[in-house]
Motif scaffolding. Structure first.
Motif, PDB file in Angstrom:
ATOM      1  N   SER A  58      32.430   3.962 -15.676  1.00  0.00           N
ATOM      2  CA  SER A  58      31.810   4.602 -16.837  1.00  0.00           C
ATOM      3  C   SER A  58      30.461   5.162 -16.423  1.00  0.00           C
ATOM      4  CB  SER A  58      31.581   3.572 -17.944  1.00  0.00           C
ATOM      5  OG  SER A  58      32.786   2.922 -18.257  1.00  0.00           O
ATOM      6  N   VAL A  59      30.213   6.419 -16.793  1.00  0.00           N
ATOM      7  CA  VAL A  59      28.955   7.075 -16.417  1.00  0.00           C
ATOM      8  C   VAL A  59      28.237   7.553 -17.667  1.00  0.00           C
ATOM      9  CG1 VAL A  59      28.012   9.174 -15.368  1.00  0.00           C
ATOM     10  CG2 VAL A  59      29.662   7.794 -14.107  1.00  0.00           C
ATOM     11  N   ASP A  60      26.947   7.296 -17.715  1.00  0.00           N
ATOM     12  CA  ASP A  60      26.110   7.819 -18.801  1.00  0.00           C
ATOM     13  C   ASP A  60      24.657   7.731 -18.324  1.00  0.00           C
ATOM     14  OD1 ASP A  60      26.720   8.067 -22.141  1.00  0.00           O
ATOM     15  OD2 ASP A  60      24.623   7.903 -21.483  1.00  0.00           O
ATOM     16  N   PRO A  61      23.816   8.738 -18.647  1.00  0.00           N
ATOM     17  CA  PRO A  61      22.403   8.624 -18.237  1.00  0.00           C
ATOM     18  C   PRO A  61      21.714   7.403 -18.834  1.00  0.00           C
ATOM     19  CG  PRO A  61      22.797  10.663 -19.506  1.00  0.00           C
ATOM     20  CD  PRO A  61      24.122  10.020 -19.275  1.00  0.00           C
ATOM     21  N   LEU A  62      22.214   6.930 -19.985  1.00  0.00           N
ATOM     22  CA  LEU A  62      21.562   5.779 -20.626  1.00  0.00           C
ATOM     23  C   LEU A  62      21.865   4.461 -19.919  1.00  0.00           C
ATOM     24  CD1 LEU A  62      21.974   6.695 -24.400  1.00  0.00           C
ATOM     25  CD2 LEU A  62      19.942   6.906 -22.972  1.00  0.00           C
ATOM     26  N   PHE A  63      22.730   4.492 -18.900  1.00  0.00           N
ATOM     27  CA  PHE A  63      23.015   3.258 -18.170  1.00  0.00           C
ATOM     28  C   PHE A  63      21.909   2.908 -17.184  1.00  0.00           C
ATOM     29  CE2 PHE A  63      27.856   3.882 -18.953  1.00  0.00           C
ATOM     30  CZ  PHE A  63      27.669   3.526 -20.278  1.00  0.00           C
ATOM     31  N   ASP A  64      20.771   3.624 -17.272  1.00  0.00           N
ATOM     32  CA  ASP A  64      19.583   3.136 -16.553  1.00  0.00           C
ATOM     33  C   ASP A  64      18.771   2.189 -17.454  1.00  0.00           C
ATOM     34  OD1 ASP A  64      18.489   4.893 -18.376  1.00  0.00           O
ATOM     35  OD2 ASP A  64      17.418   6.112 -16.906  1.00  0.00           O
ATOM     36  N   HIS A  65      19.233   1.965 -18.698  1.00  0.00           N
ATOM     37  CA  HIS A  65      18.534   1.063 -19.629  1.00  0.00           C
ATOM     38  C   HIS A  65      18.924  -0.392 -19.349  1.00  0.00           C
ATOM     39  CE1 HIS A  65      17.476   4.644 -21.678  1.00  0.00           C
ATOM     40  NE2 HIS A  65      17.318   4.147 -22.873  1.00  0.00           N
ATOM     41  N   ASP A  66      17.987  -1.316 -19.646  1.00  0.00           N
ATOM     42  CA  ASP A  66      18.408  -2.717 -19.571  1.00  0.00           C
ATOM     43  C   ASP A  66      19.219  -3.042 -20.834  1.00  0.00           C
ATOM     44  OD1 ASP A  66      16.722  -3.475 -21.664  1.00  0.00           O
ATOM     45  OD2 ASP A  66      15.113  -4.095 -20.321  1.00  0.00           O
ATOM     46  N   VAL A  67      19.837  -4.221 -20.826  1.00  0.00           N
ATOM     47  CA  VAL A  67      20.810  -4.546 -21.882  1.00  0.00           C
ATOM     48  C   VAL A  67      20.169  -4.501 -23.268  1.00  0.00           C
ATOM     49  CG1 VAL A  67      22.435  -6.296 -22.703  1.00  0.00           C
ATOM     50  CG2 VAL A  67      22.079  -5.993 -20.256  1.00  0.00           C
ATOM     51  N   ASP A  68      18.962  -5.054 -23.400  1.00  0.00           N
ATOM     52  CA  ASP A  68      18.342  -5.118 -24.732  1.00  0.00           C
ATOM     53  C   ASP A  68      18.010  -3.726 -25.262  1.00  0.00           C
ATOM     54  OD1 ASP A  68      18.569  -7.807 -24.718  1.00  0.00           O
ATOM     55  OD2 ASP A  68      16.499  -8.200 -24.099  1.00  0.00           O
ATOM     56  N   ASP A  69      17.491  -2.864 -24.383  1.00  0.00           N
ATOM     57  CA  ASP A  69      17.159  -1.499 -24.815  1.00  0.00           C
ATOM     58  C   ASP A  69      18.422  -0.727 -25.204  1.00  0.00           C
ATOM     59  OD1 ASP A  69      14.531  -1.964 -24.400  1.00  0.00           O
ATOM     60  OD2 ASP A  69      14.375  -0.813 -22.532  1.00  0.00           O
ATOM     61  N   LEU A  70      19.474  -0.905 -24.399  1.00  0.00           N
ATOM     62  CA  LEU A  70      20.716  -0.192 -24.696  1.00  0.00           C
ATOM     63  C   LEU A  70      21.304  -0.703 -26.021  1.00  0.00           C
ATOM     64  CD1 LEU A  70      22.549   2.022 -23.493  1.00  0.00           C
ATOM     65  CD2 LEU A  70      23.939   0.209 -22.509  1.00  0.00           C
ATOM     66  N   ALA A  71      21.242  -2.017 -26.238  1.00  0.00           N
ATOM     67  CA  ALA A  71      21.781  -2.599 -27.479  1.00  0.00           C
ATOM     68  C   ALA A  71      21.040  -2.038 -28.691  1.00  0.00           C
ATOM     69  CB  ALA A  71      21.650  -4.122 -27.431  1.00  0.00           C
ATOM     70  N   TRP A  72      19.729  -1.899 -28.568  1.00  0.00           N
ATOM     71  CA  TRP A  72      18.938  -1.335 -29.671  1.00  0.00           C
ATOM     72  C   TRP A  72      19.389   0.081 -29.967  1.00  0.00           C
ATOM     73  CZ3 TRP A  72      15.706   2.898 -30.120  1.00  0.00           C
ATOM     74  CH2 TRP A  72      14.945   2.931 -31.288  1.00  0.00           C
ATOM     75  N   ARG A  73      19.584   0.877 -28.919  1.00  0.00           N
ATOM     76  CA  ARG A  73      19.969   2.282 -29.087  1.00  0.00           C
ATOM     77  C   ARG A  73      21.388   2.392 -29.667  1.00  0.00           C
ATOM     78  NH1 ARG A  73      19.000   7.568 -26.572  1.00  0.00           N
ATOM     79  NH2 ARG A  73      20.342   8.827 -27.887  1.00  0.00           N
ATOM     80  N   VAL A  74      22.285   1.508 -29.237  1.00  0.00           N
ATOM     81  CA  VAL A  74      23.668   1.527 -29.732  1.00  0.00           C
ATOM     82  C   VAL A  74      23.673   1.302 -31.250  1.00  0.00           C
ATOM     83  CG1 VAL A  74      25.824   0.182 -29.771  1.00  0.00           C
ATOM     84  CG2 VAL A  74      24.795   0.821 -27.576  1.00  0.00           C
ATOM     85  N   ARG A  75      22.922   0.285 -31.684  1.00  0.00           N
ATOM     86  CA  ARG A  75      22.932  -0.062 -33.120  1.00  0.00           C
ATOM     87  C   ARG A  75      22.233   1.011 -33.941  1.00  0.00           C
ATOM     88  NH1 ARG A  75      21.390  -5.786 -30.724  1.00  0.00           N
ATOM     89  NH2 ARG A  75      23.483  -6.313 -30.003  1.00  0.00           N
ATOM     90  N   GLN A  76      21.150   1.551 -33.404  1.00  0.00           N
ATOM     91  CA  GLN A  76      20.417   2.596 -34.118  1.00  0.00           C
ATOM     92  C   GLN A  76      21.286   3.858 -34.274  1.00  0.00           C
ATOM     93  OE1 GLN A  76      17.790   5.189 -32.139  1.00  0.00           O
ATOM     94  NE2 GLN A  76      16.117   4.857 -33.578  1.00  0.00           N
ATOM     95  N   ASP A  77      21.973   4.245 -33.196  1.00  0.00           N
ATOM     96  CA  ASP A  77      22.747   5.486 -33.253  1.00  0.00           C
ATOM     97  C   ASP A  77      23.987   5.350 -34.129  1.00  0.00           C
ATOM     98  OD1 ASP A  77      20.835   6.599 -31.661  1.00  0.00           O
ATOM     99  OD2 ASP A  77      22.251   7.553 -30.292  1.00  0.00           O
ATOM    100  N   ARG A  78      24.531   4.130 -34.255  1.00  0.00           N
ATOM    101  CA  ARG A  78      25.664   3.959 -35.169  1.00  0.00           C
ATOM    102  C   ARG A  78      25.212   4.298 -36.593  1.00  0.00           C
ATOM    103  NH1 ARG A  78      27.269  -0.944 -33.621  1.00  0.00           N
ATOM    104  NH2 ARG A  78      26.145  -1.996 -35.279  1.00  0.00           N
ATOM    105  N   GLU A  79      24.039   3.853 -36.980  1.00  0.00           N
ATOM    106  CA  GLU A  79      23.518   4.161 -38.321  1.00  0.00           C
ATOM    107  C   GLU A  79      23.163   5.643 -38.445  1.00  0.00           C
ATOM    108  OE1 GLU A  79      23.902   2.276 -40.900  1.00  0.00           O
ATOM    109  OE2 GLU A  79      24.849   0.953 -39.453  1.00  0.00           O
ATOM    110  N   ARG A  80      22.610   6.230 -37.364  1.00  0.00           N
ATOM    111  CA  ARG A  80      22.282   7.668 -37.408  1.00  0.00           C
ATOM    112  C   ARG A  80      23.552   8.499 -37.618  1.00  0.00           C
ATOM    113  NH1 ARG A  80      19.841   9.283 -32.004  1.00  0.00           N
ATOM    114  NH2 ARG A  80      19.508  11.301 -32.956  1.00  0.00           N
ATOM    115  N   LEU A  81      24.653   8.078 -36.977  1.00  0.00           N
ATOM    116  CA  LEU A  81      25.917   8.810 -37.140  1.00  0.00           C
ATOM    117  C   LEU A  81      26.415   8.720 -38.580  1.00  0.00           C
ATOM    118  CD1 LEU A  81      27.690   7.848 -33.820  1.00  0.00           C
ATOM    119  CD2 LEU A  81      27.464  10.175 -34.679  1.00  0.00           C
TER     120      LEU A  81
END
Ligand SMILES: C[S@@+](CC[C@H](N)C(=O)[O-])C[C@H]1O[C@@H](n2cnc3c(N)ncnc32)[C@H](O)[C@@H]1O
Length: 227
Positions: A58-81
């Motif tokens: 799996s490739v994504d530019p956001l995979f340079d994030h640590d787990v906590d930062d990525l988790a925050w972005r995942v949850r935030q973007d689900r609500e944005r969608l």
């Protein structure tokens, strides 16, 4: 390795079922195949396809994030969608908001798998950005690319699209893109003909599928070498 800024691109997490529908893939199609998912976002596709016998990176530019930062972005973007549906309801099918919310559990499973990958160093999740991929020629049987190239057509010009497709075709035998519609509208990518002209050694085919969220984004493009 340079990774592109992606603040204007949602981090979404279509599920393995969505991927199998978009790309017309059965469990049998997955078994024993090496697959690139780019962009992967927060999809559980890799995790589930691996259980069915595929090898997936799996490739994504956001995979340079640590787990906590990525988790925050995942949850935030689900609500944005979900909020975005309210702004453009004419683009979505009834029930799309519930469908986005139903991603929560598979996205948590993705995050757990991402965390395991970080600990074990298995390199199942690689930080990189199209149009440059850090893989040898023909490393994969298949590259899957959902909801980036033509969905965000306004962020990228024709030359970027040609480079991105040529790069995916360099590392994989066959490339599948969904959707071919621009920005999930009714209109197919406006430079589709120019794209085919720029990649003359390849055969382009399209197939219409049922999209469960969008009303109009329904076309999957498959590109493979001409015989
Ligand atoms: C809408 S999500 C799609 C994710 C998944 N394929 C899906 O269908 O749910 C788009 C993803 O593209 C990633 N992205 C943005 N720019 C990129 C680039 N240049 N190369 C690869 N991925 C990129 C974003 O970080 C984001 O996770």
């Amino acid at each position: 390795m340079s990774t592109a800024p992606s603040a204007n691109v949602y981090l979404s997490g279509r599920t393995v079922d969505d991927y199998q529908r978009m790309f017309s893939l059965t469990g049998r199609d997955l078994k024993g195949r090496s697959i690139l998912d780019c962009p992967a976002g927060s999809s559980d596709f890799a995790l589930r396809a691996r259980m069915l016998g595929a090898e997936v990176v799996s490739v994504d530019p956001l995979f340079d994030h640590d787990v906590d930062d990525l988790a925050w972005r995942v949850r935030q973007d689900r609500e944005r969608l979900v909020d975005n549906i309210g702004r453009s309801p004419e683009m979505f099918r009834p029930g799309a908001a519930d469908r986005y919310r139903s991603w929560a559990m598979p996205q948590e499973e993705f995050l757990a798998d991402y965390a395991r990958d970080r600990v074990k160093g298995t390199r199942h999740y690689v930080a990189a950005a199209l149009p440059v991929l850090p893989f040898e020629d023909q490393s994969f049987d298949l590259a899957l690319s959902a909801f980036l190239l033509f969905s965000y057509h306004a962020l990228f010009d024709l030359s970027w699209h040609v480079q991105a497709l040529a790069e995916m075709l360099r590392v994989a035998h066959t490339v599948q893109i969904h959707p071919l519609e621009e920005g999930a509208s009714r209109a197919l990518y406006s430079h589709y003909r120019a794209l085919q002209d720029a990649l003359p050694g390849f055969e382009f085919t399209t197939k219409s599928i049922d999209n469960l969220c969008y009303l109009h984004a329904s076309t999957t493009l498959t590109i493979r070498p001409r015989n």
